[in-house]
Design an enzyme around this catalytic site. Sequence first.
Site, PDB file in Angstrom:
ATOM      1  N   HIS A  37     -20.676 -61.799  51.031  1.00  0.00           N
ATOM      2  CA  HIS A  37     -21.186 -61.366  49.485  1.00  0.00           C
ATOM      3  C   HIS A  37     -21.534 -62.315  48.839  1.00  0.00           C
ATOM      4  CE1 HIS A  37     -17.169 -58.891  50.718  1.00  0.00           C
ATOM      5  NE2 HIS A  37     -17.799 -57.855  50.412  1.00  0.00           N
ATOM      6  N   GLN A 154     -24.738 -46.918  55.076  1.00  0.00           N
ATOM      7  CA  GLN A 154     -24.689 -46.737  53.694  1.00  0.00           C
ATOM      8  C   GLN A 154     -25.739 -47.212  52.909  1.00  0.00           C
ATOM      9  OE1 GLN A 154     -20.627 -48.365  51.713  1.00  0.00           O
ATOM     10  NE2 GLN A 154     -22.068 -50.258  51.120  1.00  0.00           N
ATOM     11  N   ARG A 188     -12.976 -56.971  56.816  1.00  0.00           N
ATOM     12  CA  ARG A 188     -11.904 -56.486  57.591  1.00  0.00           C
ATOM     13  C   ARG A 188     -11.622 -57.543  58.722  1.00  0.00           C
ATOM     14  NH1 ARG A 188     -14.012 -51.457  56.715  1.00  0.00           N
ATOM     15  NH2 ARG A 188     -12.349 -49.925  56.034  1.00  0.00           N
TER      16      ARG A 188
HETATM   17  O1  PAF Z   1     -19.491 -51.649  50.960  1.00  0.00           O
HETATM   18  C1  PAF Z   1     -18.758 -51.605  50.019  1.00  0.00           C
HETATM   19  O2  PAF Z   1     -18.101 -52.557  50.080  1.00  0.00           O
HETATM   20  C2  PAF Z   1     -18.284 -50.444  49.405  1.00  0.00           C
HETATM   21  O3  PAF Z   1     -18.882 -49.175  50.199  1.00  0.00           O
HETATM   22  C3  PAF Z   1     -18.985 -50.089  47.886  1.00  0.00           C
HETATM   23  C4  PAF Z   1     -20.349 -50.223  48.145  1.00  0.00           C
HETATM   24  C5  PAF Z   1     -18.651 -51.328  47.240  1.00  0.00           C
HETATM   25  C6  PAF Z   1     -18.723 -48.950  47.436  1.00  0.00           C
HETATM   26  O4  PAF Z   1     -17.332 -48.755  47.201  1.00  0.00           O
END
Ligand code: PAF
Length: 281
Positions: A37, A154, A188
């Site tokens: 992140h 995603q 996770r």
């Molecule tokens: O990847 C994630 O952490 C989530 O799927 C996101 C993009 C923040 C949406 O809740």
Amino acid sequence: MILFKKSDELKKYLIKKTAEGISIGFVPTMGALHEGHLFLVRTAKEKSGLVITSIFVNPTQFNDQQDYLHYPKTIDQDILLLEKSACDVLFLPDVQEIYPSGYVANHYALGSLETVLEGKYRPGHFQGVCQVVDRLLAIVMPSTLFLGQKDYQQCMVIERLIDLKQYATKLYVVPTMRENSGLAMSSRNLRLNEQDREKAAAIHAGLTHLKSRLQPGKVQPLCDDVAMSLLQAGFEKVDYISIANAQTLEPVEEWDGNTALVALAAVFLSGVRLIDNIPLT
Ligand code: PAF
């Protein structure tokens, strides 16, 4: 770092910044922040005038209630990490802020992205992701949205969302950050003990081995071999090991030697579902 809990106040602040000509880079997260992140935040800072991170564990994207309840929450540490990183603004809404009473869920036309791979094994998941990202984009209106390549499908879904809703936001996909062992960083991983973390490195090793053996022709046996070796190594379940078209995510049975491919994995270790992928070509 400025903290906002209310979307109206955040919106006002960001509209002012945009009017001043400052470009907004946005990193949406569900917290339990790790180096992956922070790499997104640093990349966003390099490419934007102001970086906003959101932390919101979105209930609508969990198709498994237990997974939602056990999702790691480390908010105090997250705030410290963001303060130390280049993050300018943290948006920390509650559920009511994102889904106010009267909120009506949209349905997003995601096509086959919703039925293959993650879509198949996590029904409804991507509708939930679209719901929250749609809400967040409407509030933040960023110039650029930063997402990690670890969540390959995603990224494709959100690109589709941006297109469907005609948002003036560019998507920037940031490469996956890995532990030294090769394990893809993920919130996770916090639910794995040290021994399992070492074991989990076999996912990336398996995909890398698969890549080294790839040649034109039938590719399913390569996937079956990786699945078998993970099960033998003690993973309790393999949802999929798949080779897919990198642009559409349609599964590829036979490779023509030209089509761009990606190998993707979703497996369970000690009750934790882990995903990873590597581009093959
Ligand atoms: O990847 C994630 O952490 C989530 O799927 C996101 C993009 C923040 C949406 O809740």
